[in-house]
Scaffold this active site. Structure first.
Site, PDB file in Angstrom:
ATOM      1  N   GLN A  36      -5.660  -3.243  10.725  1.00  0.00           N
ATOM      2  CA  GLN A  36      -4.531  -2.617  11.414  1.00  0.00           C
ATOM      3  C   GLN A  36      -4.929  -1.326  12.119  1.00  0.00           C
ATOM      4  O   GLN A  36      -4.075  -0.474  12.397  1.00  0.00           O
ATOM      5  CB  GLN A  36      -3.402  -2.328  10.426  1.00  0.00           C
ATOM      6  CG  GLN A  36      -2.768  -3.595   9.869  1.00  0.00           C
ATOM      7  CD  GLN A  36      -1.533  -3.284   9.046  1.00  0.00           C
ATOM      8  OE1 GLN A  36      -0.515  -2.851   9.563  1.00  0.00           O
ATOM      9  NE2 GLN A  36      -1.618  -3.484   7.750  1.00  0.00           N
ATOM     10  N   ARG A  79       5.028  -7.617  10.976  1.00  0.00           N
ATOM     11  CA  ARG A  79       6.255  -6.821  10.803  1.00  0.00           C
ATOM     12  C   ARG A  79       7.414  -7.713  10.383  1.00  0.00           C
ATOM     13  O   ARG A  79       8.445  -7.261   9.918  1.00  0.00           O
ATOM     14  CB  ARG A  79       6.654  -6.085  12.109  1.00  0.00           C
ATOM     15  CG  ARG A  79       5.692  -5.057  12.655  1.00  0.00           C
ATOM     16  CD  ARG A  79       5.209  -4.099  11.625  1.00  0.00           C
ATOM     17  NE  ARG A  79       3.935  -4.510  11.073  1.00  0.00           N
ATOM     18  CZ  ARG A  79       3.424  -4.015   9.947  1.00  0.00           C
ATOM     19  NH1 ARG A  79       4.048  -3.100   9.279  1.00  0.00           N
ATOM     20  NH2 ARG A  79       2.263  -4.442   9.486  1.00  0.00           N
ATOM     21  N   LYS A 137       0.837  -1.215   0.000  1.00  0.00           N
ATOM     22  CA  LYS A 137       0.000   0.000   0.000  1.00  0.00           C
ATOM     23  C   LYS A 137       0.866   1.257   0.000  1.00  0.00           C
ATOM     24  O   LYS A 137       0.646   2.187  -0.789  1.00  0.00           O
ATOM     25  CB  LYS A 137      -0.913   0.023   1.245  1.00  0.00           C
ATOM     26  CG  LYS A 137      -1.938  -1.082   1.271  1.00  0.00           C
ATOM     27  CD  LYS A 137      -2.838  -0.964   2.478  1.00  0.00           C
ATOM     28  CE  LYS A 137      -2.122  -1.157   3.791  1.00  0.00           C
ATOM     29  NZ  LYS A 137      -1.505  -2.477   3.973  1.00  0.00           N
ATOM     30  N   THR A 138       1.842   1.268   0.882  1.00  0.00           N
ATOM     31  CA  THR A 138       2.697   2.451   0.955  1.00  0.00           C
ATOM     32  C   THR A 138       3.480   2.603  -0.349  1.00  0.00           C
ATOM     33  O   THR A 138       3.667   3.706  -0.859  1.00  0.00           O
ATOM     34  CB  THR A 138       3.642   2.344   2.172  1.00  0.00           C
ATOM     35  OG1 THR A 138       2.840   2.154   3.341  1.00  0.00           O
ATOM     36  CG2 THR A 138       4.469   3.588   2.346  1.00  0.00           C
ATOM     37  N   ASP A 178      -1.881   7.800   3.758  1.00  0.00           N
ATOM     38  CA  ASP A 178      -1.465   6.446   4.167  1.00  0.00           C
ATOM     39  C   ASP A 178      -2.084   6.129   5.528  1.00  0.00           C
ATOM     40  O   ASP A 178      -2.458   7.039   6.274  1.00  0.00           O
ATOM     41  CB  ASP A 178       0.072   6.395   4.275  1.00  0.00           C
ATOM     42  CG  ASP A 178       0.607   4.957   4.224  1.00  0.00           C
ATOM     43  OD1 ASP A 178      -0.194   4.003   4.106  1.00  0.00           O
ATOM     44  OD2 ASP A 178       1.846   4.785   4.295  1.00  0.00           O
ATOM     45  N   GLU A 179      -2.202   4.857   5.883  1.00  0.00           N
ATOM     46  CA  GLU A 179      -2.722   4.420   7.186  1.00  0.00           C
ATOM     47  C   GLU A 179      -4.073   5.086   7.489  1.00  0.00           C
ATOM     48  O   GLU A 179      -4.315   5.579   8.589  1.00  0.00           O
ATOM     49  CB  GLU A 179      -1.731   4.769   8.311  1.00  0.00           C
ATOM     50  CG  GLU A 179      -0.318   4.233   8.091  1.00  0.00           C
ATOM     51  CD  GLU A 179      -0.138   2.775   8.476  1.00  0.00           C
ATOM     52  OE1 GLU A 179      -1.143   2.128   8.847  1.00  0.00           O
ATOM     53  OE2 GLU A 179       1.003   2.287   8.374  1.00  0.00           O
TER      54      GLU A 179
HETATM   55  P1  ATP Z   1       1.692  -2.178   5.966  1.00  0.00           P
HETATM   56  O1  ATP Z   1       0.269  -2.590   5.935  1.00  0.00           O
HETATM   57  O2  ATP Z   1       2.463  -2.960   6.976  1.00  0.00           O
HETATM   58  O3  ATP Z   1       1.860  -0.708   6.035  1.00  0.00           O
HETATM   59  P2  ATP Z   1       2.067  -2.003   3.117  1.00  0.00           P
HETATM   60  O4  ATP Z   1       0.861  -2.594   2.516  1.00  0.00           O
HETATM   61  O5  ATP Z   1       2.172  -0.546   3.167  1.00  0.00           O
HETATM   62  O6  ATP Z   1       2.314  -2.665   4.552  1.00  0.00           O
HETATM   63  P3  ATP Z   1       4.638  -1.896   1.851  1.00  0.00           P
HETATM   64  O7  ATP Z   1       5.399  -1.492   3.065  1.00  0.00           O
HETATM   65  O8  ATP Z   1       4.371  -0.879   0.836  1.00  0.00           O
HETATM   66  O9  ATP Z   1       3.298  -2.623   2.309  1.00  0.00           O
HETATM   67  O10 ATP Z   1       5.348  -3.134   1.162  1.00  0.00           O
HETATM   68  C1  ATP Z   1       5.811  -4.256   1.900  1.00  0.00           C
HETATM   69  C2  ATP Z   1       7.124  -4.763   1.338  1.00  0.00           C
HETATM   70  O11 ATP Z   1       6.898  -5.396   0.106  1.00  0.00           O
HETATM   71  C3  ATP Z   1       8.106  -3.661   1.081  1.00  0.00           C
HETATM   72  O12 ATP Z   1       9.399  -4.139   1.374  1.00  0.00           O
HETATM   73  C4  ATP Z   1       7.943  -3.407  -0.401  1.00  0.00           C
HETATM   74  O13 ATP Z   1       9.102  -2.869  -0.971  1.00  0.00           O
HETATM   75  C5  ATP Z   1       7.676  -4.802  -0.927  1.00  0.00           C
HETATM   76  N1  ATP Z   1       6.867  -4.810  -2.171  1.00  0.00           N
HETATM   77  C6  ATP Z   1       5.623  -4.342  -2.352  1.00  0.00           C
HETATM   78  N2  ATP Z   1       5.177  -4.541  -3.604  1.00  0.00           N
HETATM   79  C7  ATP Z   1       6.175  -5.164  -4.259  1.00  0.00           C
HETATM   80  C8  ATP Z   1       6.330  -5.651  -5.602  1.00  0.00           C
HETATM   81  N3  ATP Z   1       5.382  -5.533  -6.518  1.00  0.00           N
HETATM   82  N4  ATP Z   1       7.499  -6.248  -5.907  1.00  0.00           N
HETATM   83  C9  ATP Z   1       8.477  -6.377  -4.975  1.00  0.00           C
HETATM   84  N5  ATP Z   1       8.391  -5.957  -3.718  1.00  0.00           N
HETATM   85  C10 ATP Z   1       7.255  -5.349  -3.349  1.00  0.00           C
HETATM   86 MG    MG Z   2       2.340   0.789   4.772  1.00  0.00          MG
END
Ligand code: ATP
Ligand code: MG
Length: 737
Positions: free
Chosen positions: A252, A610, A35-36, A221-222
């Site tokens: 979350q 995490r 997402k981020t 975000d969040e």
């Molecule tokens: P959270 O809910 O914990 O905030 P999130 O959904 O924001 O998580 P991110 O932090 O953006 O998730 O991504 C999680 C990990 O996966 C990061 O290390 C990111 O670089 C990696 N990632 C996300 N999408 C891809 C992709 N398409 N290919 C490779 N790595 C990815």
């Molecule tokens: Mg995130």
């Protein structure tokens, strides 16, 4: 224009979100699904391919640290700095608005931000003036009340007090508090949002229109942790247009206790037109084992929006579960595991120890210190919250704004300069009766000769000191000004006179403040905008706002310690969830209420997710916390994880439960009560390693080590306030607690 690098590293669903036509979008997806990442790439996409000016983009992050990272990642993707874009937390952005439009917002130009510590001090002072007994009226309760009202957009005048005394008193305090803030030109965190919301909504709608025009893209975000006022703030800025991209995960949402409303996700389509929801279903962070454990735990919650997550990263290691004998043993186990990890050639900073309550960190910290392992605490006693730093900043604040009563109270007699409590009370009284600040009151009192000569001279000397320092530093650089204040205020001298390691570290911290000011100054041009009247004002605000990013050892390879709440959004190759016991996690205050229990479970989901490669879960069969022994069962969350995903760690019996003393064992692995000891090597004392003791002069502390025997036996105690000390057992007169 080549944009492949912006979209290549995305899966189809992510790419759809990143390249979607501009409209209201909700990206709803589980932990680690990117997402981020989507948010960051979306911004880069808008700028690069749609030709959107960064000037018309606003991005909201959950912490200041995340804001910095986001800016950095966008810059990496674009190869240029997205100048003019607003990125920050809700508080940071609201603050920026108020700096730019202080007049419209009804604030003095040099208004200052109070952190929660300042806020509590002010409330205590007001309670005293109002003659309230702090047992009957705990100041924290007032603080909680005021913050809660502000988070819900209510001022004292909007509240119709119920008939009971309690309610009336709360409102009366809120009123007095508002007046005191107004007089001193101070605003708290909640006020930042409330005030900027009022600025837009009531005071200057034209201004709102201007910003609605300006920010054509708003990304959050969040989103699951926005509270009522933040939601309202977004609604105003979006003004019914199609420009919001919110990303979040209902599983979350962990700030309900601070007013966050999970419903904001569900209501989004009602308040924002044409919302399209995009789901992401692949997790890129964790192994299959970790992800499954997280999914199984969160399944026990009701009323979820429902999301699926899978991963392609393979099964990975099982989750290790360790049943510790007590909290000392738990800490030792964790430190040993980190030792192994780093011996295998990995970095310590890839390890995070997560816990439910701040108080759990002390034992962990002590174990790390004993083993010489560097560590870093997020959100603990932060640099800018340390006593000596707050004192130095208060001098600077007072020089910047003489009417800042909170700062005045803080430093008027620190270091001691003969201004006693009686004098301070007279000043307060005069200030209150005349409705003026303490600074003005002090000047009047001296003029009117209200004080005995000695007190009057002491007070005059203080007033002169502040005026003189302000004058001497008028045209100097920020760090020179800081240095001048530290030297001339007498603070350095004051701490030099104190003894022990603590004093030394206080002096080092003050020196570090000068370094911080220097660094700030060099960033000032690029980093800040025209909104600030001076670098000092900007520096003081940053100190109040900054979420503890200023720790000195940022670049050292250190283990990361933090509460589960501060771990949100982060990821680490190896994670330890410590203290996973009923009563602690879920917290005993939450067990009875289903709603709160579910929030604890979401917190557990956040904790598990995490971890990237390896997860440890530990609990202690007995635990001493807040001076009391408790015997807790393992947390229900552990039983919610299928057992085939876990392996129980059994250490060799002599290490995990030795039956003889290990006082002289440098492994330090035996950490239990005196009753189980009986070896002849034990010094003649009934103290145990890790036990809590009381010393008549140094106060409470923890036994760290023993040395020698008989009359020469010495014990090392880490005192809570004085730091570690070696004492001769025979003379120390330590009382076990
Ligand atoms: P959270 O809910 O914990 O905030 P999130 O959904 O924001 O998580 P991110 O932090 O953006 O998730 O991504 C999680 C990990 O996966 C990061 O290390 C990111 O670089 C990696 N990632 C996300 N999408 C891809 C992709 N398409 N290919 C490779 N790595 C990815
Ligand atoms: Mg995130």
């Amino acid at each position: 224009m080549d944009v492949t690098h912006i979209i290549d590293s995305l899966n189809d669903a992510q790419r759809n979100a990143v390249t979607a036509p501009v409209k209201n979008l909700l990206v709803l997806a589980g932990a680690g699904s990117g997402k981020t990442r989507v948010l960051v790439h979306r911004i880069a996409w808008l700028i690069q391919t749609e030709g959107i000016s960064p000037y018309s983009i606003m991005a909201v992050t959950f912490t200041n640290k995340a804001a910095k990272e986001m800016r950095g990642r966008i810059e990496e993707l674009l190869g240029l700095n997205p100048q003019g874009m607003w990125v920050g937390t809700f508080h940071g952005l609201a603050h920026r608005l108020l700096r730019a439009h202080w007049q419209d917002a009804g604030l003095p130009e040099n208004f200052q931000i109070m952190d929660s510590d300042d806020q509590l001090r002010l409330i205590k002072r007001l309670a005293k003036e109002m003659g309230l007994d702090d047992k009957r009226w705990p100041p924290r309760q007032f603080q909680w009340y005021i913050n809660d009202k502000k988070d819900n957009g209510l001022r004292a005048k909007n509240i119709e007090p119920r008939h009971d005394l309690n309610d009336r008193q709360m409102v009366a305090m809120y009123e007095a508090y508002e007046q005191a803030c107004e007089r001193g030109g101070m605003i708290d965190f909640g006020e930042l949002l409330l005030r900027s919301l009022e600025l837009f909504r009531d005071k200057n709608p034209a201004l709102l229109e201007h910003y609605q025009e300006r920010f054509r893209y708003i990304l959050v975000d969040e989103f699951q942790d926005t509270n009522t006022i933040q939601y309202g703030w977004l609604q105003l800025l979006c003004g019914g247009q199609q420009k919001l991209m919110a990303v979040g995960d209902d599983d979350q949402s962990i700030y309900g206790w601070r007013g966050a409303k999970i419903e904001n996700i569900q209501n989004l389509s009602t308040h924002f037109p044409g919302v399209e929801t995009i789901k992401l279903e692949q997790n890129y962070r964790s192994t299959e084992t970790i992800l499954r454990a997280a999914n199984e735990v969160i399944r026990n919650n009701q009323g979820r929006l429902g999301k699926e997550l899978h991963t392609e990263s393979g099964e990975g290691d099982p989750i290790s579960l360790y049943a510790a004998f007590n909290e000392q043993d738990e800490a030792r186990f964790i430190v040993d595991q980190i030792g192994k990890w780093s011996q295998e050639g990995n970095l310590r900073k890839e390890c995070a120890i997560l816990y439910r309550s701040n108080a759990q960190s002390r034992v962990l910290e002590e174990a790390l210190i004993r083993s010489g392992v560097p560590y870093r605490i997020y959100g603990g006693q932060r640099f800018y919250e340390r006593l000596e730093i707050k004192n130095a900043l208060s001098y600077l604040r007072l020089m910047n704004n003489r009417d800042d009563d909170t700062s005045m109270e803080r430093v008027i007699n620190v270091p001691t300069r003969g201004i006693g409590t009686r004098t301070i009370e007279i000043i307060r009284e005069h200030a209150r009766s005349q409705g003026i600040s303490m600074w003005r009151a002090s000047n009047e009192i001296v003029e009117l000769k209200r004080l005995p000569a000695r007190a009057s001279n002491a007070l005059q000397a203080f007033l002169d000191l502040i005026n003189q320092m302000a004058q001497d530093t008028e045209d100097t650089l920020l760090h020179e000004q800081t240095e001048h204040v530290i030297q001339h205020s007498g603070l350095i001298e004051h701490h030099k006179k104190e003894k022990g390691e603590k004093a030394q570290s206080r002096i080092e911290n003050l020196e570090e403040l000068v370094t911080a000011a220097k660094q700030f100054n060099s960033q000032w041009d690029e980093f800040l905008d025209e909104e600030f009247s001076s670098p000092l004002a900007a520096f003081l605000d940053q100190a109040a706002l900054d979420a503890g990013d200023a720790q000195a050892d940022e670049y050292q390879d250190s283990v990361q310690l933090m509460t589960l709440h501060s771990a949100k959004g982060l990821e680490f190759p190896q994670v330890f969830l410590a203290g996973v016991e009923e009563g602690l996690f879920p917290h005993k205050m939450s067990i009875e209420e289903p709603g709160r229990l579910e929030e604890e479970r979401r917190l557990c989901y956040v904790g598990i997710t995490r971890a990237m490669q390896k997860l440890f879960i530990t609990y202690a069969e007995s635990r001493r916390l807040h001076g009391q022994d408790t015997y807790n069962r393992p947390s229900r969350f552990i039983s919610e994880i299928p057992s085939e995903l876990m392996e129980e760690v059994r250490l060799n019996a002599s290490v995990s439960r030795p039956m003889t003393s290990r006082y002289n064992d440098n492994q330090g692995s035996s950490l239990f009560g005196s009753s189980s000891l009986g070896s002849s090597e034990v010094p003649e004392t009934n103290l145990a390693l890790g036990s809590r003791v009381m010393h008549s002069k140094f106060g409470e502390g923890t036994v760290l080590n023993f040395e020698g025997s008989g009359a020469k036996a010495r014990v090392q105690v880490n005192f809570d306030y004085e730091g570690p000390k070696w004492l001769v057992v025979g003379f120390a007169n330590l009382t076990p607690l």
